[in-house]
Scaffold this motif. Structure first.
Motif, PDB file in Angstrom:
ATOM      1  N   ASN A   1       0.829  -1.207   0.000  1.00 49.85           N
ATOM      2  CA  ASN A   1       0.000   0.000   0.000  1.00 49.85           C
ATOM      3  C   ASN A   1       0.869   1.264   0.000  1.00 49.85           C
ATOM      4  N   LEU A   2       1.883   1.278  -0.825  1.00 51.86           N
ATOM      5  CA  LEU A   2       2.772   2.434  -0.935  1.00 51.86           C
ATOM      6  C   LEU A   2       2.022   3.576  -1.620  1.00 51.86           C
ATOM      7  N   THR A   3       1.962   4.720  -0.932  1.00 50.95           N
ATOM      8  CA  THR A   3       1.177   5.853  -1.417  1.00 50.95           C
ATOM      9  C   THR A   3       2.026   7.120  -1.412  1.00 50.95           C
ATOM     10  N   PHE A   4       2.003   7.829  -2.540  1.00 47.63           N
ATOM     11  CA  PHE A   4       2.697   9.106  -2.669  1.00 47.63           C
ATOM     12  C   PHE A   4       1.658  10.230  -2.710  1.00 47.63           C
ATOM     13  N   GLY A   5       1.916  11.293  -1.964  1.00 44.61           N
ATOM     14  CA  GLY A   5       0.992  12.406  -1.916  1.00 44.61           C
ATOM     15  C   GLY A   5       1.687  13.724  -2.193  1.00 44.61           C
ATOM     16  N   LEU A   6       0.976  14.623  -2.850  1.00 47.44           N
ATOM     17  CA  LEU A   6       1.473  15.963  -3.122  1.00 47.44           C
ATOM     18  C   LEU A   6       0.337  16.933  -2.866  1.00 47.44           C
ATOM     19  N   ASN A   7       0.614  18.024  -2.140  1.00 46.40           N
ATOM     20  CA  ASN A   7      -0.437  18.988  -1.842  1.00 46.40           C
ATOM     21  C   ASN A   7       0.094  20.402  -1.928  1.00 46.40           C
ATOM     22  N   GLY A   8      -0.814  21.314  -2.197  1.00 44.81           N
ATOM     23  CA  GLY A   8      -0.464  22.729  -2.268  1.00 44.81           C
ATOM     24  C   GLY A   8      -1.605  23.589  -1.777  1.00 44.81           C
ATOM     25  N   LYS A   9      -1.286  24.695  -1.142  1.00 44.64           N
ATOM     26  CA  LYS A   9      -2.294  25.630  -0.666  1.00 44.64           C
ATOM     27  C   LYS A   9      -1.902  27.047  -1.048  1.00 44.64           C
ATOM     28  N   TYR A  10      -2.834  27.720  -1.698  1.00 40.55           N
ATOM     29  CA  TYR A  10      -2.623  29.129  -2.045  1.00 40.55           C
ATOM     30  C   TYR A  10      -3.611  29.973  -1.255  1.00 40.55           C
ATOM     31  N   ALA A  11      -3.089  30.893  -0.455  1.00 43.14           N
ATOM     32  CA  ALA A  11      -3.921  31.815   0.313  1.00 43.14           C
ATOM     33  C   ALA A  11      -3.820  33.193  -0.331  1.00 43.14           C
ATOM     34  N   PHE A  12      -4.958  33.770  -0.641  1.00 41.04           N
ATOM     35  CA  PHE A  12      -4.983  35.082  -1.268  1.00 41.04           C
ATOM     36  C   PHE A  12      -4.577  36.166  -0.268  1.00 41.04           C
ATOM     37  N   GLN A  13      -4.193  37.315  -0.781  1.00 43.03           N
ATOM     38  CA  GLN A  13      -3.870  38.439   0.098  1.00 43.03           C
ATOM     39  C   GLN A  13      -5.104  38.837   0.884  1.00 43.03           C
ATOM     40  N   GLN A  14      -4.927  39.059   2.180  1.00 41.09           N
ATOM     41  CA  GLN A  14      -6.044  39.445   3.033  1.00 41.09           C
ATOM     42  C   GLN A  14      -6.033  40.961   3.215  1.00 41.09           C
ATOM     43  N   ASN A  15      -6.877  41.621   2.406  1.00 40.56           N
ATOM     44  CA  ASN A  15      -7.032  43.070   2.502  1.00 40.56           C
ATOM     45  C   ASN A  15      -8.177  43.464   3.423  1.00 40.56           C
ATOM     46  N   ASN A  16      -9.063  42.517   3.720  1.00 35.75           N
ATOM     47  CA  ASN A  16     -10.242  42.807   4.541  1.00 35.75           C
ATOM     48  C   ASN A  16      -9.853  42.705   6.007  1.00 35.75           C
ATOM     49  N   ILE A  17      -9.369  43.781   6.555  1.00 32.76           N
ATOM     50  CA  ILE A  17      -8.781  43.754   7.886  1.00 32.76           C
ATOM     51  C   ILE A  17      -9.594  44.587   8.869  1.00 32.76           C
ATOM     52  N   ALA A  18      -9.568  44.145  10.123  1.00 39.59           N
ATOM     53  CA  ALA A  18     -10.218  44.888  11.198  1.00 39.59           C
ATOM     54  C   ALA A  18      -9.326  46.054  11.610  1.00 39.59           C
ATOM     55  N   GLN A  19      -9.869  46.893  12.496  1.00 42.79           N
ATOM     56  CA  GLN A  19      -9.074  48.008  12.997  1.00 42.79           C
ATOM     57  C   GLN A  19      -7.796  47.495  13.650  1.00 42.79           C
ATOM     58  N   ASN A  20      -6.672  48.114  13.280  1.00 44.65           N
ATOM     59  CA  ASN A  20      -5.352  47.819  13.833  1.00 44.65           C
ATOM     60  C   ASN A  20      -4.810  46.454  13.424  1.00 44.65           C
ATOM     61  N   GLU A  21      -5.424  45.798  12.438  1.00 40.74           N
ATOM     62  CA  GLU A  21      -4.807  44.627  11.834  1.00 40.74           C
ATOM     63  C   GLU A  21      -3.976  45.061  10.632  1.00 40.74           C
ATOM     64  N   ASP A  22      -2.997  44.241  10.277  1.00 43.80           N
ATOM     65  CA  ASP A  22      -2.170  44.501   9.105  1.00 43.80           C
ATOM     66  C   ASP A  22      -2.641  43.656   7.933  1.00 43.80           C
ATOM     67  N   ILE A  23      -2.452  44.187   6.732  1.00 43.93           N
ATOM     68  CA  ILE A  23      -2.709  43.400   5.526  1.00 43.93           C
ATOM     69  C   ILE A  23      -1.725  42.231   5.488  1.00 43.93           C
ATOM     70  N   THR A  24      -2.212  41.057   5.137  1.00 45.37           N
ATOM     71  CA  THR A  24      -1.373  39.869   5.037  1.00 45.37           C
ATOM     72  C   THR A  24      -1.238  39.481   3.573  1.00 45.37           C
ATOM     73  N   LYS A  25      -0.010  39.392   3.096  1.00 51.14           N
ATOM     74  CA  LYS A  25       0.238  39.094   1.695  1.00 51.14           C
ATOM     75  C   LYS A  25      -0.128  37.646   1.368  1.00 51.14           C
ATOM     76  N   ASP A  26      -0.339  37.401   0.073  1.00 44.15           N
ATOM     77  CA  ASP A  26      -0.666  36.050  -0.370  1.00 44.15           C
ATOM     78  C   ASP A  26       0.561  35.156  -0.261  1.00 44.15           C
TER      79      ASP A  26
END
Length: 794
Positions: A707-732
């Motif tokens: 049962n040899l299994t190979f896995g590959l995964n990726g995650k892309y997070a978009f830039q977070q511009n929707n910020i609350a007061q005193n939060e910083d923008i987080t880049k993608d």
């Protein structure tokens, strides 16, 4: 001779003809094709039992129609009509008490889950294969689930941007009670020994009540072992990002009606690695020695024991668990950072001031009685004591404050004791109509200590009752509707800080101002009541489509920190002040999910909407605190709020060897003013993201590897511009991961080896929901994790 006698008896009881002529061989398996041993089978009202391989045989059966019924604990009741015209071999599949199961890659949704709740399930295998140092991190690749990380060994779950006291976590029916309001400590759960997790999203959480706004993370550590079985599993693991050495073990055994389980884990980890050698606090750069985040080492030791009794009418399980963790706080995250405090101390594994110690002790008693074929009674009792200490070498900003004579280095201590009692009665009127009536009560005491002050000691009692009606029409429609009423009372002790008053007067503040700041909390005595309703429906017109809709109201009682806090929360870098007049947080929610599954495709789309009439949040007051290092005062307040979004998921099996998964999450929220105009975004909102995963399994054994299994995964997070007061923008950012997994078979030795890597590109990135995001401290560096699990049993 015995074979003939058995065949004769069965034939007589089945009223078959005198000329029996066929043999039926049957094997009982679960949905993973694992044999289910020692199952009691009712064959035309004659009780038989499968053997250790889940098999049984009936000889000398005549032509005819026969009813098979199996009601085994832990599985959905099974019934089937068998037409016998010749000898045959049959395989009967029992389904665990859920139908949607998340395996390594995909949601297997071909088995219809005729529930009106929006649920997903993962098992112990999934949690281990996706282990990220804590439970929340291990679940964050599920649709709609994110994690607020606190270092490398703790995190808090977030569902659809709602977490903390807006997301309920339960274990074996008991709500997990700790200091959920705090962003600087995690969930006190042993992730490595979890048997099953069910994530319920949306408003279909009427049975759970207070704090289940986003949904429920329902942990089930009460699976029933197979009859006459013994099983042991030992696991060892290493993580490179923090040189974490982990051992875990669990043992369980069952005779006929009695069983027991013993579980334990130990973890010892060093300061974790990051991708930078400096951080910026305000306008100052500060060093991170050799990319190791100082004083984030720690250890964790957990034990759990369980005993149970089960027969056809009674199920009773008693669970005791004890969770212990000691972890350091990064000195730059506790109080005002300084270069001196961040200097290397020569040891990556030691835990120095400041640090926290957490102990969580639980007792859970679950009881279920089948009063009749139509009536069932469940009653649970629980006791919890959560003790959390923040320790820091005694220091004071007031010249007149002396160190305590007992535990002088305890800065903050919270000791929360909770008692829970629940009763639920279920009556099945007929196969299409069911009534559930429940009552719940909770009594809490929270005591405080330490040389600093943040929130008051308090008592809280909650009394609840609910009724749920379930209607089903054929196998096409199911409708659930319910009402719930809650009454709660809250009392907290006032606190006047004489030391602070004297200090302010000595610094030429007026007595009026000094007393205003020194009166840290008033005596509060409040009562709250709520009536909530929910209606949900499932429509399954054919084998390819599922439609699920839930609409309801929800609520959350204001917490002690929101009502009565008044002090500098070093873990959040600010002076926080509560409001004793806050009302219950209330809102409306809608959740719709449609799923298409055909051949090797599973596609689901899940839009949702939450509207809050009085969302509770921290708002910069514009008033600066006169407390030393206090900064701006943040005031708990309420406003209307809107939260909406959707989750889309695609699972595809291209062949027996190759399968793939993709999950897309979109979320949008805003505060609303009195005229329903848009205002600021809500804090701790995860960015929109896409997660993909591919798995390839070698379809043959290779020497001693199976049962040899190979896995590959990726995650892309978009830039977070929707910020609350005193939060910083987080880049993608984009993260790449990979894994290799195999079963190792050498003679009688069997083990599962898993090697997985995360952040393989060593990406320098920020998680918008991370506790350390405010310090511009990047996330963890590349991690290689090796896990070996060795099962023993029969």
């Amino acid at each position: 001779m015995s074979h003939i006698i058995k065949g004769t008896v069965v034939a007589t009881l089945l009223c078959s003809s005198a000329f029996a002529q066929h043999t039926i061989s049957v094997q009982i398996v679960d949905q993973n094709l694992n044999p289910v041993p020692f199952v009691t089978i009712e064959f035309n009202k004659v009780n038989l039992q499968s053997d250790a391989l889940g098999k049984f045989t009936i000889s000398d059966i005549s032509n005819g129609s026969y009813e098979v019924y199996i009601n085994e604990q832990g599985f959905v009741p099974f019934s089937k009509k068998i037409i016998v015209s010749q000898s045959q071999n049959l395989k009967l599949t029992l389904i665990h008490d859920h139908s949607y199961t998340l395996d390594e890659v995909s949601v297997i949704a071909h088995k219809h889950d005729f529930k009106t709740t929006n649920t997903q399930h993962v098992d112990q295998k999934y949690v281990r294969d996706n282990y990220g140092g804590s439970l929340a991190k291990s679940l964050e690749n599920m649709a709609g689930v994110n994690a607020s990380g606190i270092g490398s060994a703790a995190s808090k779950p977030i569902v659809r941007g709602l977490g903390f006291n807006r997301l309920l976590v339960s274990e074996n029916g008991l709500k997990q009670e700790g200091q959920q309001w705090g962003a600087d400590h995690g969930l006190e759960i042993d992730a490595l020994n979890i048997e099953e997790v069910e994530v319920i999203k949306g408003p279909a959480t009427l049975e759970y009540g207070n704090e289940a706004i986003a949904g429920v993370i329902k942990i089930k550590n009460n699976q029933i072992p197979f009859k006459n079985s013994t099983q042991t599993n030992v696991g060892i693991m290493y993580q490179s990002v923090n040189d974490n050495y982990v051992t875990s073990a669990n043992h369980q055994a069952r005779g006929d009606k009695y069983f027991y389980k013993i579980k334990g884990s130990y973890s010892d980890f060093a300061d974790y690695r990051t991708t930078t050698d400096r951080i910026k606090y305000l306008d100052r750069w500060m060093p991170i020695y050799k990319n190791r985040v100082k004083n984030t080492a720690g250890e964790e030791f957990n034990l759990q024991g369980q005993v149970g009794y089960i027969d056809q009418k009674i199920r009773s399980i008693l669970t005791l668990s004890n969770y212990n963790q000691k972890t350091g706080f990064f000195p730059g995250s506790h109080g005002i950072p300084s270069i001196d405090r961040l200097g290397h101390d020569g040891d990556y594994r030691n835990v120095d001031f400041p640090y926290q110690k957490v102990n969580h002790f639980k007792v859970i008693s679950e009881n279920e009685i089948k009063l009749s074929t139509k009536d069932q009674l469940k009653f649970n009792f629980g006791y919890q004591r959560n003790l959390r200490q923040e320790k820091s070498a005694f220091h004071t900003h007031y010249g007149n404050q002396n160190a305590p004579t007992i535990d002088p280095d305890v800065e903050l201590e919270f000791a929360l004791t909770s008692y829970d009692a629940q009763a639920k009665y279920e009556h099945t009127h007929n196969k299409n109509f069911k009534t559930i009536i429940g009552a719940q009560t909770q009594v809490q005491y929270n005591n405080i200590s330490g040389y600093n002050y943040l929130l008051p000691a308090y008592d809280r009692n909650i009394y609840s009752g609910f009724i749920i009606e379930e209607f089903q029409k054929n196998k096409t429609w199911k409708v659930t509707a319910g009402l719930r009423y809650d009454y709660a009372d809250f009392k907290s002790e006032g606190f006047f800080d004489q030391t602070l008053a004297d200090y302010l007067i000595e610094n030429n503040y007026s007595a009026e101002i000094a007393n205003y700041y020194a009166n840290r909390s008033e005596n509060i005595s409040r009562s709250f009541s709520n009536l909530n309703g929910m209606v949900g429906a499932t429509f399954q017109p054919n084998d390819f489509w599922d439609f699920n809709l839930n609409i309801g109201t929800n609520f959350r009682l204001p917490t002690a920190i929101e009502l009565g806090s008044n002090g500098i929360h070093h873990g959040s870098f600010r002076h926080e002040r509560g409001d004793a007049t806050l009302d219950t947080e209330k809102g409306y929610a809608l959740d719709f999910k449609t799923t298409f599954h055909r051949n090797d495709w599973d596609i689901s789309v899940n839009p949702y909407l939450y509207y809050f009439t009085n969302y509770i949040f921290l708002k910069p007051s514009g008033q600066f605190s006169i407390l030393p290092h206090g900064g701006q005062i943040y005031q708990y307040t309420q406003s209307k709020a809107l939260l909406t979004g959707f989750e889309a998921e695609i699972n595809k099996r291209f062949s027996k060897e190759f399968e793939a998964q993709m999950v897309y999450e979109f979320i949008y929220n805003r505060q609303l003013n009195d005229h329903n105009n848009l205002s600021y975004f809500l804090p701790f909102t995860p960015p929109n993201s896409i997660y993909t995963r591919l798995n390839y399994t070698v379809d043959k054994s290779l020497s001693f590897i199976d049962n040899l299994t190979f896995g590959l995964n990726g995650k892309y997070a978009f830039q977070q511009n929707n910020i609350a007061q005193n939060e910083d923008i987080t880049k993608d950012y984009f993260l790449l991961g990979a894994s290799v997994k195999a079963n190792i078979l050498i003679n009688n030795f069997k083990a599962t080896l898993t090697v997985q890597g995360s952040n393989l590109l060593n990406k320098n990135y920020y998680n918008h929901t991370s506790f350390y995001r405010a310090l511009q401290l990047p996330e963890q560096a590349r991690n290689i994790q090796v896990m070996l699990n060795i099962p023993f049993g029969k």
